[in-house]
Design a protein around this motif. Structure first.
Motif, PDB file in Angstrom:
ATOM      1  N   ILE A  13     -35.459   9.111  63.962  1.00  0.00           N
ATOM      2  CA  ILE A  13     -36.066   9.455  65.247  1.00  0.00           C
ATOM      3  C   ILE A  13     -35.055  10.205  66.120  1.00  0.00           C
ATOM      4  O   ILE A  13     -35.416  11.146  66.817  1.00  0.00           O
ATOM      5  CB  ILE A  13     -36.548   8.184  65.984  1.00  0.00           C
ATOM      6  N   PHE A  46     -42.139   9.739  71.828  1.00  0.00           N
ATOM      7  CA  PHE A  46     -41.094   9.315  70.896  1.00  0.00           C
ATOM      8  C   PHE A  46     -41.130   7.804  70.634  1.00  0.00           C
ATOM      9  O   PHE A  46     -40.771   7.364  69.542  1.00  0.00           O
ATOM     10  CB  PHE A  46     -39.719   9.794  71.369  1.00  0.00           C
ATOM     11  N   LEU A  47     -41.604   7.040  71.603  1.00  0.00           N
ATOM     12  CA  LEU A  47     -41.764   5.604  71.337  1.00  0.00           C
ATOM     13  C   LEU A  47     -42.866   5.381  70.305  1.00  0.00           C
ATOM     14  O   LEU A  47     -42.749   4.551  69.413  1.00  0.00           O
ATOM     15  CB  LEU A  47     -42.075   4.841  72.632  1.00  0.00           C
ATOM     16  N   ARG A  48     -43.936   6.177  70.423  1.00  0.00           N
ATOM     17  CA  ARG A  48     -45.016   6.081  69.421  1.00  0.00           C
ATOM     18  C   ARG A  48     -44.502   6.477  68.044  1.00  0.00           C
ATOM     19  O   ARG A  48     -44.910   5.924  67.032  1.00  0.00           O
ATOM     20  CB  ARG A  48     -46.179   7.005  69.799  1.00  0.00           C
ATOM     21  N   LEU A  50     -41.506   6.090  66.935  1.00  0.00           N
ATOM     22  CA  LEU A  50     -40.708   4.987  66.403  1.00  0.00           C
ATOM     23  C   LEU A  50     -41.596   3.846  65.902  1.00  0.00           C
ATOM     24  O   LEU A  50     -41.378   3.293  64.832  1.00  0.00           O
ATOM     25  CB  LEU A  50     -39.748   4.465  67.478  1.00  0.00           C
ATOM     26  N   LYS A  51     -42.631   3.552  66.712  1.00  0.00           N
ATOM     27  CA  LYS A  51     -43.490   2.415  66.372  1.00  0.00           C
ATOM     28  C   LYS A  51     -44.360   2.698  65.147  1.00  0.00           C
ATOM     29  O   LYS A  51     -44.735   1.797  64.422  1.00  0.00           O
ATOM     30  CB  LYS A  51     -44.382   2.056  67.561  1.00  0.00           C
ATOM     31  N   SER A  52     -44.712   3.959  64.973  1.00  0.00           N
ATOM     32  CA  SER A  52     -45.628   4.280  63.868  1.00  0.00           C
ATOM     33  C   SER A  52     -44.849   4.375  62.560  1.00  0.00           C
ATOM     34  O   SER A  52     -43.647   4.520  62.554  1.00  0.00           O
ATOM     35  CB  SER A  52     -46.333   5.597  64.126  1.00  0.00           C
TER      36      SER A  52
END
Lengths: 172, 321
Positions: A13, A46-48, A50-52
């Motif tokens: 990421i 960018f959080l999505r 990381l989470k995905s």
């Protein structure tokens, strides 16, 4: 080429962030027209990421995913009551002198203001076409819109731009 | 001119470096929260459960090959849904929607009205033991599969790109005849140094290749093109499968992700785009057949029906034989 990994690691990421943060931020800015919301969107995208567990098969795949996610996240933002209230209080494009685009002292051309003044649905295709150099077919694929729709939106956007800019620019 | 000015203006729209630094820190802290420390007694208990479960699975896989079907959205593969045989299930992707009305004038001067249509992309996949490949087939929609391992292999073997280099824009002015200008210069010897470096053991007939021009913001400022010459592949890129039937192959490095396939309903989007009232539940359904090939030579097949509900959600239902 971004090597496929079983999960999006922080390193991966980080690499994507360094490579595409400007692209995501500019698209978010073209969509929201202000820096604070563009920064919020950048973080959300960018959080999505990381989470995905999405696997990026290539740079193109990664870029297209980020664009689609930025557009989807901004839809939520644009329809939020908070955003609507903010826009009612302050519309940067109507008064560029009071807007927060660019750094102080940095001037933008009339082209910039004319594009930001376009309806939101046209700004996306204009940005992807003129800034990211995507073809109509590619925009159609990324935004899940029919090619004819993208063509119509580009046509209408150009027409509005010609009116605003008094036909002084070629649009090829 | 317009494009150049727009790019110049937007080049200066960049996030504050502090925002990137903060975001980077935030991503790191999120990642560490994602994997909390687990007590030794919990690990021990989990190991026992896993051993018991794997024992069961191993016994089953020797006798009766089986697999599970899963679906997830492009933007969040954590939101995974198992397609159960006992009931229909709303998938986490595939929502179809109708947007704003639009119209355009076609080549005959006739005004054509329609609607924007949208589809949330996602994938279906399978999970199980000892699987070598999976064939997905459908009747109405379209499957697509991107074989990243094959692509990397082809790139490593030089089967895709031959070379890339830069050329001043003034030599090849932008316009419709860029390809013709490039070909003329190529044949006149302008690019002989490129031929010497990259085409010694290859055909130098430029019509055997695909030539693409591109520019980054920096290259626009410098007034140069990036020219990429690639091999012309007769039947398109073999690492991209698209159509009514595709086969996904197992790759150890990608694990179960090898089997992810995209399904898209162009047929339904065309109907949604028409200038007519619509109930998404009336859209035609699609029959999906998933055939799993196991390493022991056995195969297993399951059939699904994909349809939409009135809200546009994609529903999957296992067709029982």
């Amino acid at each position: 080429m971004i090597a496929p990994e079983p999960q999006n690691t922080v390193t991966q990421i980080e690499r994507i962030l360094q490579k595409y943060s400007k692209m995501v931020y500019r698209l978010a800015y073209a969509r929201t027209k202000n820096r604070a919301d563009a920064e919020d969107l950048l973080q959300e995208v960018f959080l999505r990421c990381l989470k995905s567990n999405v696997q990026f098969n290539s740079d193109e795949h990664c870029k297209a995913w980020l664009i689609r996610t930025t557009v989807n996240c901004s839809k939520n933002l644009l329809t939020s009551a908070w955003f609507k209230r903010t826009i009612l209080l302050k519309n940067p494009v109507e008064d560029p002198a009071e807007s927060d685009e660019g750094v102080p002292g940095e001037e933008k051309s009339e082209v910039f203001y004319a594009v930001l003044d376009l309806p939101e649905k046209y700004r996306m295709v204009v940005h992807l076409y003129y800034y990211e150099d995507y073809s109509v077919a590619e925009i159609s694929e990324i935004l899940s819109r029919k090619e004819s729709t993208v063509k119509t939106q580009l046509y209408r956007a150009r027409k509005l731009l010609k009116q605003k800019l008094k036909g002084e620019y070629d649009y090829v | 001119m317009f494009r150049k000015m727009y790019k110049e203006d937007f080049d200066s729209i960049t996030p504050d470096p502090d925002v990137i630094d903060n975001l980077s820190e935030k991503l790191k802290s999120h990642a560490s929260k994602k994997y909390p420390r687990i007590g030794k007694h919990l690990i021990a208990a989990a190991v026992v459960v896993c051993l018991l479960m794997s024992g069961g699975l191993m016994t089953r896989s020797f006798h009766e090959p089986s697999f599970a079907m899963v679906a997830f959205a492009d933007h969040n593969s954590d939101d995974k849904v198992y397609i159960d045989e006992s009931s229909s299930v709303v998938l986490p992707f595939g929502k179809i929607s109708r947007g704003e009305k639009h119209s355009y004038i076609d080549k005959h001067g006739k005004t054509v009205c329609g609607n924007d249509s949208g589809f949330e992309h996602g994938s279906i996949s399978i999970e199980g033991e000892g699987i070598s490949s999976v064939t997905y087939a459908c009747k109405m929609g379209e499957f697509s599969y991107y074989d990243s391992v094959m692509k990397k292999q082809m790139e490593d073997e030089g089967k895709i790109k031959v070379c890339d280099f830069t050329v001043p824009v003034k030599i090849i002015p932008p316009g419709n005849d860029m390809d013709a200008t490039f070909e003329r210069l190529w044949n006149e010897g302008y690019f002989d140094d490129i031929k010497k470096e990259y085409f010694q053991d290859k055909s130098t007939d430029i019509s055997d290749y695909q030539v693409q021009f591109g520019q980054t913001g920096e290259q626009i400022e410098k007034g140069i093109w990036r020219v990429e010459i690639s091999h012309k592949l007769e039947n398109g890129y073999p690492f991209i499968q698209r159509g009514k039937e595709i086969t996904a192959t197992f790759y150890e490095e990608r694990g179960m992700k090898s089997f992810d396939a995209h399904w898209s309903p162009r047929y339904a989007l065309d109907i949604v785009s028409e200038d007519k009232p619509i109930d998404f539940a009336d859209l035609p359904s699609d029959d999906i057949t998933i055939t799993v090939h196991f390493t022991n030579g056995k195969t297993a097949t399951k059939q699904l029906k994909f349809s939409f509900d009135s809200n546009g959600n994609l529903i999957a239902e296992v067709i029982k034989k």
